[in-house]
Every structure is written in structure tokens, then in C-alpha cells.
Design an enzyme around this catalytic site. Structure first.
Site, PDB file in Angstrom:
ATOM      1  N   THR A 115       0.880  -1.236  -0.216  1.00  0.00           N
ATOM      2  CA  THR A 115      -0.105   0.107  -0.226  1.00  0.00           C
ATOM      3  C   THR A 115       0.897   1.176  -0.056  1.00  0.00           C
ATOM      4  O   THR A 115       0.862   2.114  -0.848  1.00  0.00           O
ATOM      5  CB  THR A 115      -0.906  -0.006   1.148  1.00  0.00           C
ATOM      6  OG1 THR A 115      -1.772  -1.216   1.223  1.00  0.00           O
ATOM      7  CG2 THR A 115      -1.619   1.318   1.310  1.00  0.00           C
ATOM      8  N   ALA A 174       5.812  -8.322   1.782  1.00  0.00           N
ATOM      9  CA  ALA A 174       6.368  -9.732   2.123  1.00  0.00           C
ATOM     10  C   ALA A 174       5.667 -10.532   2.422  1.00  0.00           C
ATOM     11  O   ALA A 174       5.656 -11.889   2.440  1.00  0.00           O
ATOM     12  CB  ALA A 174       7.657  -9.458   3.194  1.00  0.00           C
ATOM     13  N   CYS A 197      -9.256  -6.659   1.087  1.00  0.00           N
ATOM     14  CA  CYS A 197      -9.142  -5.053   1.523  1.00  0.00           C
ATOM     15  C   CYS A 197     -10.536  -4.364   1.055  1.00  0.00           C
ATOM     16  O   CYS A 197     -10.653  -3.237   0.753  1.00  0.00           O
ATOM     17  CB  CYS A 197      -8.099  -4.473   0.818  1.00  0.00           C
ATOM     18  SG  CYS A 197      -6.597  -5.465   1.006  1.00  0.00           S
TER      19      CYS A 197
HETATM   20  N1  PMP Z   1      -1.645  -4.673  -4.318  1.00  0.00           N
HETATM   21  C1  PMP Z   1      -2.388  -5.703  -4.357  1.00  0.00           C
HETATM   22  C2  PMP Z   1      -2.439  -6.450  -5.919  1.00  0.00           C
HETATM   23  C3  PMP Z   1      -2.711  -6.470  -3.291  1.00  0.00           C
HETATM   24  O1  PMP Z   1      -3.301  -7.886  -3.643  1.00  0.00           O
HETATM   25  C4  PMP Z   1      -2.493  -5.942  -2.037  1.00  0.00           C
HETATM   26  C5  PMP Z   1      -2.942  -6.685  -0.727  1.00  0.00           C
HETATM   27  N2  PMP Z   1      -4.137  -7.334  -0.589  1.00  0.00           N
HETATM   28  C6  PMP Z   1      -1.927  -4.597  -2.027  1.00  0.00           C
HETATM   29  C7  PMP Z   1      -1.338  -4.232  -3.059  1.00  0.00           C
HETATM   30  C8  PMP Z   1      -1.732  -3.926  -0.545  1.00  0.00           C
HETATM   31  O2  PMP Z   1      -0.770  -4.700   0.208  1.00  0.00           O
HETATM   32  P1  PMP Z   1      -0.541  -4.539   1.618  1.00  0.00           P
HETATM   33  O3  PMP Z   1      -2.052  -4.651   2.460  1.00  0.00           O
HETATM   34  O4  PMP Z   1       0.554  -5.541   2.068  1.00  0.00           O
HETATM   35  O5  PMP Z   1      -0.216  -3.190   1.839  1.00  0.00           O
END
Ligand code: PMP
Length: 378
Positions: free
Chosen positions: A70, A197, A320
Site C-alpha cells: 500500500t 513480504a 481489502c
Molecule cells: N496490491 C495488491 C495487488 C494486493 O493484493 C494488495 C494486498 N491485498 C496490496 C497491493 C496491498 O498490500 P498491503 O496490504 O500489504 O499493503
């Protein structure tokens, strides 16, 4: 328990967790301190960065540690938009992006940037001719998700990257969060690459933005130099070393792991195909790790909780996203509102066993039957 939500996050690998504990205990110094404890930490930090860069075939100076994808996506998009604003304010992307890309781009729109969405074919693959036709003199950035998190649609990133190289002023960002550790990635023609990670059995709270040396960025966080001028803060050494270890383990035997997942995927898909209550949303362009379906007549949340009663953990479209939302991916593929608002995601990994899959399918079919009977009042 049968865990089938590996695309939301993965359990940390035991060896990686061991590394995290050992580094936390034995490397207490701040890698920026000039005393011997700091130097010891700095040396370990550099060796982790060297390992990541050799695994990804990039330079050590191209690794920026972040708290996860993110942040990497925010840094990439806002950082490029800000730094290159005098060159142009046009950005190209897709309707298949994770919210950390799509929402960031919506925010940039409020600041006066113009966002164009490339056309997709029926399976969600980018129309390359349309992509080329969208490129203008003021286009500064193209941002594309390597593997979409809801359906698992995999773009032909190598082909797209080669084409975009013909436009030297254009910067190419790839969100590789669902790709790295599952499929072979080649970063040679990609300018910026985001990942976390925890999607490949590493710890939560650490990720990277890979930024090629010739690309400039405005940082999100200002402060001391840390390990990169692009991201201030004391280097999170235990997380960084754990990330490098998790990456090394994840990239080991990638083909065997992929083939194992593919075999299990085929068993699940074949079973689903014979059930008239299931609409399979994933298609031939999707990686085998993600199976997205919609159920006729059963609400996804009802079904997910029914499965949870049997200790089986599956997901709605993406962890998410809001459970009642329409899936933006399915809407982008022009699926009906009913299909788009009722999707379920099953995500498997090389740790998933055949026994787990068989047990999952048995309970899955029983639950559908039971919930349909309830509805019919039987
Ligand atoms: N990009 C993609 C394609 C994802 O699947 C995700 C997590 N679901 C994210 C970004 C964000 O990752 P994080 O929640 O580890 O910040």
C-alpha cells in the site's frame, strides 16, 4: 483448520520467524549509528539488500523498504506525479487495480491529474493497441497490476514493458504484490515495482518499492536519510532481513510449487464446473492460485460464515474491500451486478494439500446443498 485465503495473507514461514527473532535479539543497534553496534546492523542490512537485489536482478540502490505494498503504491504514484508534474499530468491505468492504486489515482485526480483507463478484453487482458493510442506527450506514468487480487488475472507485463520502453519519457509502475513468489517476474524493463513480504510467507508490515536508478521521486516521508533518501525512518532491520529470507525461500523451486498449485486448481475447477449453483469467474488468463466464483441464490457472507463453522477459511472478492461492494474487477469485465456483488475468492498455495482440497470440496458441496434446501424451505 483449512486455510484458503493465501491471497489475503500467508502464514509466516518458521525459518523466517526464527530469523526475525534472532535479528531482533542480536542486532540491537540502529543501522545509522556510527558505533560498532550500528556498524554491525548496517552490515547485515547491506547483506539483506544485496540478497534481494541479486534475487530480483536489480541494483542494491534500487531497493526502497516500505511498510508494505500500500505504501509502495502510494510512494510510486504520488512520488512520480509530484516529481514530474512539469512534464505532464496524464496517467494511464486499468480498472483492475488494487484499492491502494485506484484510490491513490482518484486522489491525484482531485489535484488536477488526468487518469485514463485502458480497454480490456473479455478475460481482462489489456488491449495493447488501445494502450498505445492513449499515450500522449503529457503522459508521465503507466500503472498496471501484474496479477489482479480478485480474479488473479495475469497481464503480459513483459510484452507491455517492452512496448513502453519505446517511450523514453514514460515511467512504468507495476504492482507486483500478487505476482512475486508465485510466478517468474522479470524487472528488466520495469521502472517501479511494488510488493509486500506477507504475500510470500514473510512478515506483515514490510514491503518494497523497487525504483530504477534513473527514476526520481518526491518522498512521502521527509526526515533523515535512513537507508534511502526516498523513505525516512530507522531501518526495520528484523523485518528487512526476514523479507530477504522469505523472498529467497519463495523463489526457490518456483516451478514445482506452481505446478502443485495448478494441479489442485484443476481439481477444484473441475468440481465446480459440475455444480450448476456455481458461476466460475476466474478464466484462462488467471493464475491458478486464485479461484473466484459467484453462487446462485446464496449471499457470499452467509456462505463464508457457513464454511467458517467447519474451520474452512475463504474470502469475499478481496480482504481489502467492503463486503457489500460490487467487485470493481467483475464490473470492469462487464459481469452482471448480481455476479459482481456476490463473488467469493478461494486462494491456494504450495502449502495446500490434496487432502485439504478434497475435504474443502466435500464440505463446500454439502453447504451449498444445505443452504439451498433452507431457502426452498425443505
Ligand atoms: N496490491 C495488491 C495487488 C494486493 O493484493 C494488495 C494486498 N491485498 C496490496 C497491493 C496491498 O498490500 P498491503 O496490504 O500489504 O499493503
Amino acid at each position: 483448520m483449512i486455510y484458503l485465503d493465501y491471497s489475503a495473507t500467508t502464514p509466516i514461514n518458521d525459518e523466517v520467524l526464527d530469523t526475525y527473532v534472532k535479528v531482533s535479539k542480536n542486532f540491537i543497534g540502529n543501522a545509522n549509528s556510527i558505533h560498532s553496534l550500528g556498524t554491525k546492523s548496517r552490515e547485515l542490512l547491506e547483506s539483506a539488500t544485496n540478497q534481494i537485489s541479486s534475487l530480483l536482478k536489480i541494483k542494491p540502490c534500487e531497493v526502497i523498504y516500505t511498510s508494505g505494498a500500500t505504501e509502495s503504491n502510494n510512494l510510486a504514484l504520488k512520488g512520480i506525479a509530484s516529481f514530474y508534474k512539469n512534464r505532464g499530468r496524464h496517467i494511464i491505468t486499468t480498472k483492475l487495480e488494487h484499492s491502494s492504486v485506484s484510490e491513490t489515482l482518484k486522489y491525484l485526480e482531485t489535484l488536477g491529474y488526468e487518469i485514463s483507463y485502458v480497454e480490456l478484453d473479455k478475460n481482462g487482458l489489456i488491449n495493447i493497441q488501445n494502450l498505445k493510442s492513449l499515450i500522449r506527450d503529457d503522459t508521465i506514468l503507466v500503472s498496471i497490476c501484474y496479477v489482479n487480487s480478485e480474479l488473479g488475472i495475469k497481464q503480459n507485463i513483459n510484452e507491455i514493458a517492452k512496448i513502453l520502453k519505446q517511450y523514453p519519457k514514460l515511467i512504468f509502475h507495476v504492482d507486483g504484490t500478487q505476482a512475486l513468489g508465485k510466478i517468474d517476474v522479470d524487472l528488466s524493463n520495469i521502472d517501479l515495482f511494488s510488493f509486500s513480504a506477507h504475500k510470500f510467507f514473510g512478515p506483515k508490515g514490510i514491503g518494497c518499492l523497487i525504483k530504477k536508478e534513473n527514476i526520481k521521486l518526491t518522498p512521502l516521508f521527509h526526515g533523515g536519510k535512513s537507508d534511502s533518501i526516498y523513505r525516512s525512518g530507522t531501518p526495520a532491520l528484523p523485518l528487512i532481513v526476514s523479507l530477504s529470507k522469505a523472498l529467497r525461500i519463495a523463489l526457490n523451486n518456483l516451478d514445482n510449487k506452481y505446478n502443485h498449485v495448478k494441479k489442485l486448481n484443476e481439481i477444484i475447477i473441475n468440481n465446480f464446473k459440475s455444480n450448476k449453483n456455481i458461476v466460475i469467474n476466474s478464466n484462462d488468463e488467471c493464475i491458478p492460485h486464485i479461484i473466484n466464483i459467484s453462487l446462485n441464490n446464496i449471499k457470499p457472507e452467509t456462505f463464508i460464515h457457513a464454511m467458517e463453522e467447519e474451520q474452512i477459511f475463504i474470502s469475499t472478492k478481496s480482504a481489502c474491500s467492503n463486503i457489500n461492494d460490487v467487485s470493481s474487477t467483475l464490473a470492469a469485465l462487464k459481469k452482471s451486478e448480481k455476479i459482481s456483488s456476490t463473488s467469493i475468492r478461494i486462494s491456494i498455495s504450495h502449502l495446500t494439500t490434496l487432502e485439504e482440497v478434497m475435504e474443502f470440496l466435500k464440505i463446500f458441496n454439502e453447504k451449498i446443498e444445505y443452504l439451498n434446501n433452507l431457502k426452498r424451505g425443505n
